[in-house]
Design an enzyme around this catalytic site. Structure first.
Site, PDB file in Angstrom:
ATOM      1  N   HIS B  66       0.839  -1.201   0.000  1.00  0.00           N
ATOM      2  CA  HIS B  66       0.000   0.000   0.000  1.00  0.00           C
ATOM      3  C   HIS B  66       0.875   1.252   0.000  1.00  0.00           C
ATOM      4  CE1 HIS B  66      -3.005   2.970   1.145  1.00  0.00           C
ATOM      5  NE2 HIS B  66      -2.306   3.259   2.223  1.00  0.00           N
ATOM      6  N   ASP B  95       6.748  22.357 -25.958  1.00  0.00           N
ATOM      7  CA  ASP B  95       6.635  21.002 -25.430  1.00  0.00           C
ATOM      8  C   ASP B  95       7.625  20.903 -24.283  1.00  0.00           C
ATOM      9  OD1 ASP B  95       6.679  17.965 -25.234  1.00  0.00           O
ATOM     10  OD2 ASP B  95       5.348  18.233 -26.951  1.00  0.00           O
ATOM     11  N   TRP B 131       6.985   0.069   3.999  1.00  0.00           N
ATOM     12  CA  TRP B 131       7.438   0.846   2.831  1.00  0.00           C
ATOM     13  C   TRP B 131       8.791   1.491   3.094  1.00  0.00           C
ATOM     14  CZ3 TRP B 131       8.549   5.928   1.365  1.00  0.00           C
ATOM     15  CH2 TRP B 131       8.406   6.903   2.372  1.00  0.00           C
ATOM     16  N   SER B 159      13.369   6.447 -13.819  1.00  0.00           N
ATOM     17  CA  SER B 159      12.251   7.193 -14.392  1.00  0.00           C
ATOM     18  C   SER B 159      12.122   8.573 -13.751  1.00  0.00           C
ATOM     19  CB  SER B 159      10.968   6.388 -14.209  1.00  0.00           C
ATOM     20  OG  SER B 159       9.842   7.214 -14.261  1.00  0.00           O
ATOM     21  N   SER B 160      12.176   8.611 -12.419  1.00  0.00           N
ATOM     22  CA  SER B 160      12.015   9.897 -11.727  1.00  0.00           C
ATOM     23  C   SER B 160      13.126  10.870 -12.060  1.00  0.00           C
ATOM     24  CB  SER B 160      12.020   9.682 -10.213  1.00  0.00           C
ATOM     25  OG  SER B 160      10.848   9.074  -9.806  1.00  0.00           O
ATOM     26  N   HIS B 243      13.077  12.065   3.736  1.00  0.00           N
ATOM     27  CA  HIS B 243      12.455  13.315   4.124  1.00  0.00           C
ATOM     28  C   HIS B 243      12.275  14.276   2.962  1.00  0.00           C
ATOM     29  CE1 HIS B 243      10.279  15.520   6.949  1.00  0.00           C
ATOM     30  NE2 HIS B 243      10.823  16.605   6.437  1.00  0.00           N
ATOM     31  N   GLU B 245      11.812  13.322   0.107  1.00  0.00           N
ATOM     32  CA  GLU B 245      10.745  12.653  -0.648  1.00  0.00           C
ATOM     33  C   GLU B 245       9.354  13.133  -0.217  1.00  0.00           C
ATOM     34  OE1 GLU B 245      10.401  10.600  -3.131  1.00  0.00           O
ATOM     35  OE2 GLU B 245       8.345   9.932  -2.822  1.00  0.00           O
ATOM     36  N   TYR B 247       8.576  15.983   0.819  1.00  0.00           N
ATOM     37  CA  TYR B 247       8.360  17.310   0.233  1.00  0.00           C
ATOM     38  C   TYR B 247       8.216  17.244  -1.274  1.00  0.00           C
ATOM     39  CZ  TYR B 247       9.101  19.004   4.842  1.00  0.00           C
ATOM     40  OH  TYR B 247       8.959  19.208   6.166  1.00  0.00           O
ATOM     41  N   SER B 258      -1.985  26.933  -4.809  1.00  0.00           N
ATOM     42  CA  SER B 258      -1.700  28.345  -5.031  1.00  0.00           C
ATOM     43  C   SER B 258      -2.209  28.840  -6.375  1.00  0.00           C
ATOM     44  CB  SER B 258      -0.187  28.606  -4.942  1.00  0.00           C
ATOM     45  OG  SER B 258       0.306  28.142  -3.719  1.00  0.00           O
ATOM     46  N   HIS B 292      14.726  13.037  12.391  1.00  0.00           N
ATOM     47  CA  HIS B 292      13.557  13.144  13.263  1.00  0.00           C
ATOM     48  C   HIS B 292      12.608  11.954  13.062  1.00  0.00           C
ATOM     49  CE1 HIS B 292      11.550  15.729   9.932  1.00  0.00           C
ATOM     50  NE2 HIS B 292      11.227  14.486   9.769  1.00  0.00           N
ATOM     51  N   HIS B 293      12.881  11.132  12.042  1.00  0.00           N
ATOM     52  CA  HIS B 293      12.101   9.916  11.863  1.00  0.00           C
ATOM     53  C   HIS B 293      12.614   8.792  12.753  1.00  0.00           C
ATOM     54  CE1 HIS B 293       9.862  11.283   8.264  1.00  0.00           C
ATOM     55  NE2 HIS B 293      10.925  12.025   8.080  1.00  0.00           N
ATOM     56  N   THR B 318       6.314  26.985   6.354  1.00  0.00           N
ATOM     57  CA  THR B 318       5.014  26.373   6.071  1.00  0.00           C
ATOM     58  C   THR B 318       3.885  27.265   6.567  1.00  0.00           C
ATOM     59  OG1 THR B 318       6.145  24.280   6.459  1.00  0.00           O
ATOM     60  CG2 THR B 318       3.767  24.186   6.170  1.00  0.00           C
ATOM     61  N   LYS B 321       3.137  29.983   4.227  1.00  0.00           N
ATOM     62  CA  LYS B 321       2.302  29.562   3.101  1.00  0.00           C
ATOM     63  C   LYS B 321       0.829  29.533   3.489  1.00  0.00           C
ATOM     64  CE  LYS B 321       5.322  26.943   0.183  1.00  0.00           C
ATOM     65  NZ  LYS B 321       4.733  27.461  -1.052  1.00  0.00           N
ATOM     66  N   ARG B 440       1.409   0.861  15.039  1.00  0.00           N
ATOM     67  CA  ARG B 440       1.067   0.745  13.622  1.00  0.00           C
ATOM     68  C   ARG B 440       1.548  -0.594  13.081  1.00  0.00           C
ATOM     69  NH1 ARG B 440       5.539   4.680  10.652  1.00  0.00           N
ATOM     70  NH2 ARG B 440       4.485   3.987   8.788  1.00  0.00           N
TER      71      ARG B 440
END
Lengths: 325, 516
Positions: B66, B95, B131, B159-160, B243, B245, B247, B258, B292-293, B318, B321, B440
């Site tokens: 998932h 293009d 994951w 690809s990315s 991290h 990622e 963002y 926006s 921090h993870h 943040t 924003k 979890r």
């Protein structure tokens, strides 16, 4: 950087369709599937040569597709379909590709830094942890790591008796390491010659570029050939270095973290040197056989030379932190 | 220039940015439904305490797949699709800068996810290590399919990186004359910064899975202390990628919102320049906060303190924003069409997710929250109400422009309200579950968690249903929607895309427009 545009400037070339991408994607998928199933059957110890067939087929398919793709873009450029603006796109693309390569190497350099400054000392009892007393009593950290934590507790058998054996198994430290042997042995030390070769090759490559910009085809071919010879000798010496590591020093991929970082950093670097040399070889044959490249328009060569300088810079860092410091 | 090819070769050999954008969007929707069905299995199992539907190991495969499918298959390709479709139009380009490579970036993805999802049918089952694939779960104790997972990740990374390079080259090199950097629409800005993050961290992920591969098959000891490595090292490398990622996932969402909020407020965006600088600041901070993870992993105290303070700093840009979005709406002439509803919900719910993030950033408090359902609630508020809501908003916002037909507004609003209700019903109770101590990634739980889990599961089924309405509305619009040819769909939308006819011509801006 916005492009100045008026009625006379050519349009940005957008190809109508292309089969290159779908062939490349298929080849990449064949490589991924072939490598994964080959490795898995190798691990399950029922390997046969056939398991790797898909990988080989994928590699060949990718090589053919890329050759077609690059020759197509070269032909388009020779026909004058590429506007100045399109050429800028290629330059930007190559620059950011090299940046992504820098970050790939940064991950492995980061590992080396972490192991040497944090993980190693912690394993030998630094800091507030109890890993040393509970898990690896008797382990002393020193770099290069000649005795792994597993060695310190009596090898893989003792570790198995204690009830925790990793399935990637045995990590016995090497007999000797590859570090700088001191100034008196400098001339018998392969990395010294390798550094000399690679730095000189980068300089020869700049000479080649200057010759090209002056329109001196002969000089260009000469200096580019010299670059290539130095590059291939580097690869050969690196092969000798690995041979020495394996046969004389007992240093393997599974010789603990020293072997792992040594082979992964030098290995990926060596792989990039081979790629860079391959790319430059193509440029060399384009020049001598097809008379490609002009004073102003030689991006294929220039991109290859950026790449070559990049692998050179990686090597300098590598010598500093893998061999010397 | 030529029009589109007939038949399937139009898609297989596509070089047109709109075709490739559409491919990305459809692919991501398919992945969204697959990843969503995994979530339905998870919530069905958790409907009641006890084990009823699936084996624990299969449950772990579901949580893993998932996460992987949603992050790499649904959200990221959806934003790349929007970038492909909209960025060239928004900056007046003919293009994408490198159209053939653009096609390659897309077509790698179906192969990569075919490999990943097929691992469900392999001996030993699919990846079951979460994951985040922490070593040694993903190395020593992993099922054999981990090798396929590793190469699948390599393909996604290739690809990315190619997609991101293409976007950077397009934005730097193909802007119309007069389109200075500080005149670019905010969606373009956020994607430029996202593309930079992608090029910087996808190679690090490639390095991480390569080291896993070497540990599993070639005897290295990067993540094994027996050889002098460290399993925690894996977490450092992973979160150095991970991290930025998150963002990568949320910055394009900021950009979309926006665009939409000013349109339906009938006011220009408040604080354009500060939005740009805040985006850049968030991107910079994302590189220096990764640990921090892993507050509970046993870091030195100075490390905990540094990562705590650095993380809390992210709240500053943040908040700027959120302030700007609200101020844009302030005294605006607001209307509440579906894209606007999703955008307002985004601002409200993403802010909640941000605030729980701030709670998690506090290292001593995180000792309690870590690995609990509180974390699950937190990141679903940012990923679902953040990324997915903004993707829904942008599809409704640009769909009339893409296909020249108007979607059914009532059905859109029904979709929104069901999704809003279902989402909050699913994830709001999970805050309480986490604070009460429910861990979890677990298929069974103690009975005091039963009520909230049942509510959460019911909410999840409602949210799943809402996506079928979304799909139906999109297909209905494409084939039967009311035709609209006008350039300006929304009365006061700004930007170059609203100067073009609907549906968009196959090629746009073959000659760059002039920007004043």
């Amino acid at each position: 950087m916005a492009h100045k545009e008026d009625g006379a400037t050519p349009r940005y070339y957008v190809p109508a369709r292309s089969s290159m991408a779908i062939f490349s994607a298929t080849a990449l998928a064949m490589i991924a599937l072939g490598a994964a199933s080959g490795m898995n059957s190798m691990r399950a110890a029922n390997a046969s040569g056939g398991d790797w067939l898909l990988l080989y087929a994928g590699l060949i398919a990718l090589a053919i597709t890329l050759a077609c793709w690059f020759s197509l873009t070269i032909r388009e450029n020779l026909k004058g379909m590429n506007s100045e603006q399109l050429k800028v796109s290629y330059r930007i693309g190559m620059q950011w590709f090299i940046f992504s390569e820098v970050m790939f190497f940064a991950a492995f350099f980061g590992v080396l830094f972490y192991v040497r400054t944090l993980a190693g000392p912690w394993l030998s009892g630094d800091g507030a942890g109890v890993m040393n007393t509970l898990l690896w009593p008797g382990f002393d950290y020193a770099w290069p790591l000649m005795d792994t934590p597993q060695d310190a507790i009596g090898g893989v058998k003792e570790q198995a008796k204690a009830g925790f054996l990793a399935n990637n198994g045995e990590h016995t430290g090497p007999a000797r390491n590859m570090s700088f042997p001191g100034w008196e042995n400098l001339l018998h030390w392969l990395p010294f010659w390798n550094t000399t070769l690679l730095v000189l090759s980068s300089i020869w490559l700049e000479f080649a570029h200057h010759s090209l910009k002056k329109g001196n085809r002969k000089g260009f071919n000469f200096w580019l050939a010299l670059t290539l010879i130095f590059g291939f000798v580097f690869v050969y010496l690196q092969y000798l270095e690995y041979h020495e590591a394996y046969v004389d020093y007992g240093l393997y991929l599974n010789s603990g973290i020293y072997g792992a970082t040594f082979f992964m950093l030098t290995g990926f670097h060596g792989f990039h040197v081979i790629m860079g040399a391959g790319i430059l070889t193509v440029q060399f044959f384009r020049s001598i056989m097809k008379k490609h490249f002009t004073k102003e328009d030689h991006f294929g060569f220039e991109a290859a030379s950026w790449y070559w300088h990049f692998v050179d810079v990686v090597w300098i860092f590598l010598v500093a932190v893998v061999y010397v410091y | 220039m030529a029009g589109p090819d007939k038949g399937f070769s139009r898609w297989l050999l596509a070089t047109n940015h709109k075709d490739i954008g559409a491919l990305y969007l459809w692919f991501s929707f398919a992945m969204f439904l697959i990843g969503g069905s995994f979530a339905m299995i998870i919530r069905a199992e958790l409907f009641q305490p006890g084990l009823q539907l699936v084996e624990p190991n299969f449950f772990n495969q579901m949580t893993t797949m998932h996460g992987l499918v949603m992050v790499f298959g649904a959200i990221m390709p959806a934003f790349v699709g929007l970038a492909n479709y909209m960025i060239p139009i928004m900056i007046g380009a003919p293009d994408m800068a490198l159209p053939r490579m653009n096609n390659l970036s897309f077509w790698i993805l179906p192969f990569a996810f075919a490999i990943l999802v097929s691992s469900l049918f392999m001996e030993g089952g699919a990846p079951n290590f979460g994951w985040t694939f922490y070593a040694p779960l993903s190395t020593t104790y992993a099922p054999p399919s981990v090798t396929f997972f590793i190469f699948g990740v390599h393909l996604m990374g290739i690809s990315s990186i190619m997609g991101a390079i293409n976007i950077v080259a397009t934005i730097f090199n193909l802007r119309a004359p007069g389109m200075t950097l500080m005149k670019m629409p905010l969606f373009v800005w956020t994607w430029l910064i996202t593309a930079f993050l992608l090029i910087a961290v996808m190679p690090v992920l490639a390095g991480a899975v390569t080291m896993m591969l070497m540990d599993i098959h070639f005897g290295t000891s990067f993540f094994s202390a027996a050889g002098g490595g460290d399993p925690v090292l894996f977490q450092h490398i992973f979160w150095f990628f991970g991290h930025p990622e998150v963002y990568i996932i949320i910055l394009p969402a900021f950009g979309v919102v926006s665009e939409i909020i000013p349109t339906f407020s009938r006011k220009p965006l408040f604080g354009y320049a500060s939005m740009v600088y805040a985006t850049a600041a968030i991107a910079f901070l994302s590189f220096i906060v990764w640990a921090h993870h892993m507050f509970t992993v046993g870091m030195p105290l100075v490390g905990e303190l540094y990562f705590m303070w650095a993380t809390m700093l992210i709240a500053v840009p943040t908040a700027a924003k959120v302030f700007n979005w609200i101020t844009t709406m302030f005294k605006g002439s607001l209307t509440f069409e579906t894209p606007m509803l999703f955008s307002i919900a985004f601002v409200f719910l993403f802010t909640l997710g941000g605030l729980t993030g701030l709670m998690l950033a506090i290292a001593p408090a995180d000792m309690q929250y870590h690995d609990s359902y509180f974390v699950v609630a937190h990141f679903h508020y940012t990923m679902v109400a953040g990324a997915i809501f903004s993707i829904s908003a942008s599809v409704y916002y640009w769909l009339p422009k893409w296909c020249g037909r108007m979607y059914n507004e009532t059905m859109g609003k029904v979709h929104f309200w069901i999704a809003f209700l279902g989402f909050n019903l699913t994830f709001f109770p999970q805050h309480f579950l986490g604070l009460a101590g429910m861990p979890r990634r677990i298929p069974d739980y103690s009975i005091q968690f039963a009520d909230f889990n049942m509510i959460s599961s019911i909410g999840a089924f409602i949210y799943g249903l809402a996506q079928l309405i979304f799909l139906f509305n999109i297909i209905r619009t494409i084939y039967f929607g009311e035709k609209t040819t006008k350039e300006q769909t929304w009365e006061s939308a700004r930007g170059l895309e609203w100067t073009l006819p609907s549906p968009l011509p196959f090629h746009t801006f073959e000659r760059p427009p002039s920007i004043k």
